[in-house]
Design a protein around this motif. Structure first.
Motif, mmCIF file in Angstrom:
data_model
loop_
_atom_site.group_PDB
_atom_site.id
_atom_site.type_symbol
_atom_site.label_atom_id
_atom_site.label_comp_id
_atom_site.label_asym_id
_atom_site.label_seq_id
_atom_site.Cartn_x
_atom_site.Cartn_y
_atom_site.Cartn_z
ATOM 1 N N ILE A 33 69.558 -17.753 63.138
ATOM 2 C CA ILE A 33 70.215 -17.770 61.833
ATOM 3 C C ILE A 33 69.892 -16.503 61.042
ATOM 4 O O ILE A 33 70.106 -16.452 59.828
ATOM 5 C CB ILE A 33 69.812 -19.002 61.004
ATOM 6 N N ALA A 34 69.382 -15.482 61.707
ATOM 7 C CA ALA A 34 68.915 -14.290 61.005
ATOM 8 C C ALA A 34 69.243 -13.039 61.814
ATOM 9 O O ALA A 34 70.064 -13.056 62.734
ATOM 10 C CB ALA A 34 67.406 -14.399 60.744
ATOM 11 N N ARG A 54 61.721 -3.746 66.646
ATOM 12 C CA ARG A 54 62.579 -4.877 66.291
ATOM 13 C C ARG A 54 64.025 -4.463 66.525
ATOM 14 O O ARG A 54 64.367 -3.275 66.468
ATOM 15 C CB ARG A 54 62.360 -5.321 64.840
ATOM 16 N N PHE A 55 64.883 -5.450 66.769
ATOM 17 C CA PHE A 55 66.280 -5.132 67.079
ATOM 18 C C PHE A 55 67.158 -6.312 66.722
ATOM 19 O O PHE A 55 66.688 -7.443 66.563
ATOM 20 C CB PHE A 55 66.431 -4.767 68.560
ATOM 21 N N ASP A 56 68.457 -6.032 66.596
ATOM 22 C CA ASP A 56 69.450 -7.077 66.400
ATOM 23 C C ASP A 56 70.073 -7.414 67.749
ATOM 24 O O ASP A 56 70.628 -6.536 68.420
ATOM 25 C CB ASP A 56 70.557 -6.609 65.448
ATOM 26 N N MET A 57 69.968 -8.681 68.138
ATOM 27 C CA MET A 57 70.675 -9.109 69.336
ATOM 28 C C MET A 57 72.177 -8.958 69.132
ATOM 29 O O MET A 57 72.660 -8.909 67.989
ATOM 30 C CB MET A 57 70.318 -10.562 69.670
ATOM 31 N N ARG A 58 72.919 -8.858 70.230
ATOM 32 C CA ARG A 58 74.367 -8.667 70.078
ATOM 33 C C ARG A 58 74.967 -9.861 69.326
ATOM 34 O O ARG A 58 74.621 -11.017 69.539
ATOM 35 C CB ARG A 58 75.051 -8.470 71.427
ATOM 36 N N GLY A 59 75.850 -9.507 68.373
ATOM 37 C CA GLY A 59 76.440 -10.534 67.526
ATOM 38 C C GLY A 59 75.602 -10.886 66.321
ATOM 39 O O GLY A 59 75.911 -11.857 65.621
ATOM 40 N N TYR A 60 74.581 -10.094 66.051
ATOM 41 C CA TYR A 60 73.701 -10.333 64.908
ATOM 42 C C TYR A 60 73.451 -9.015 64.172
ATOM 43 O O TYR A 60 73.336 -7.953 64.799
ATOM 44 C CB TYR A 60 72.363 -10.911 65.352
ATOM 45 N N LYS A 177 67.612 -13.951 50.723
ATOM 46 C CA LYS A 177 67.569 -13.033 51.867
ATOM 47 C C LYS A 177 67.997 -13.752 53.137
ATOM 48 O O LYS A 177 68.787 -13.227 53.939
ATOM 49 C CB LYS A 177 66.155 -12.466 52.036
ATOM 50 N N ALA A 178 67.478 -14.963 53.343
ATOM 51 C CA ALA A 178 67.855 -15.737 54.526
ATOM 52 C C ALA A 178 69.332 -16.081 54.494
ATOM 53 O O ALA A 178 70.017 -16.055 55.533
ATOM 54 C CB ALA A 178 67.001 -17.009 54.600
#
Length: 273
Positions: A33-34, A54-60, A177-178
């Motif tokens: 959810i983040a 740190r990274f954003d997974m695909r679709g995030y 923020k969430a």
């Protein structure tokens, strides 16, 4: 500390990442959810003693969804190789990110020095626990209607406010923020692009936890969902070198609500690894 931010070409997707610091690699994987912004406090703090990624997974977050089938474990493996992250690593994952951390550790046990699992559960775990079914049904209806604001608000009631609290009883800044991160997740999901396909395993991760002998810190918010609180107990009992930390007055993203307590506990754990 200097921060490098960029995009990496990973299995047909472009994954946004940030890295900073020196020392043993600490890889932070966000919740479903983040996005990687959930680790803002931790990324800055832990890069003082570790090589933080740190990274954003695909679709995030800033990593856009792309057409076709994909597997999150493949993406993680490829990203670490692309960035030449030395092994072994420490994995810190929340929720879906914790499940992915477990999958990676089971696949590459020699590559993982320690696990920090926040509000997580292993794949294949089945427990008898109540769920907020009515809120989930409302969220599904809002998603089908394309109401991203309502979906994000319902996500907050389910996951951030959690079990036994209302929105008036939580930190409003952390909740906002969430909410912003959860809203972006829904906006990406509504594009309907890409299909995550889990790899089939002879034995699910829930049955293989005794194989993971590295130190593990299990973190759970007191107000997280009952299933996940039971899952935390299950992992504490099945992982050979696990300790459990219960964070009071916290839901599914306890680091956002009690960042200092969370950082102190993790640093103490890492100091013993």
């Amino acid at each position: 500390m200097k921060v490098k931010s960029d995009f990496a070409e990973v299995n047909g997707a472009r994954l946004y990442y940030e890295r900073s610091g020196h020392g043993k690699p600490l890889v932070m994987i966000h919740a479903g959810i983040a996005d990687c912004r959930m680790w803002d406090e931790e990324f800055e703090a832990f890069s003082q003693s570790h090589q933080a990624l740190r990274f954003d997974m695909r679709g995030y977050g800033r990593s856009m969804p792309v057409e076709g089938e994909f597997n999150l474990l493949d993406d993680l493996e490829t990203l670490l190789d692309k960035l030449d992250i030395p092994k072994p690593i420490i994995l810190m994952g929340c929720s879906m990110g914790g499940g992915l951390s477990i999958d990676y550790a089971l696949t590459h046990p020699a590559h993982v020095d320690a696990l920090i699992l926040v509000g997580s559960d292993p794949a294949g775990l089945e427990l008898d626990a109540p769920w907020p079914d009515e809120l989930f049904a409302q969220s599904e209806s809002a998603f089908e209607a394309g109401d991203v604001d309502l979906v994000a608000e319902l996500d907050m009631r389910i996951w951030f406010d959690g079990d036994g609290r209302t929105s008036d009883e939580v930190d409003s800044h952390a909740r906002r923020k969430a909410y912003a991160m959860a809203k972006l997740v829904t906006e990406h999901e509504l594009k309907g692009i890409g299909t995550h396909v889990r790899k089939s395993e002879a034995r699910p991760a829930a049955e293989r936890l005794p194989e993971l002998t590295m130190p593990a810190l299990i973190v759970i918010g007191q107000n997280d969902l009952p299933y996940l609180k039971l899952a935390a107990d299950y992992m504490r009992d099945k992982l050979p070198a696990a300790t459990k930390l219960l964070i009071p007055d916290a839901g599914h993203l306890p680091n956002l609500e009690h960042p200092e307590l969370f950082r102190t506990a993790v640093l103490d754990f890492l100091g013993d690894c």
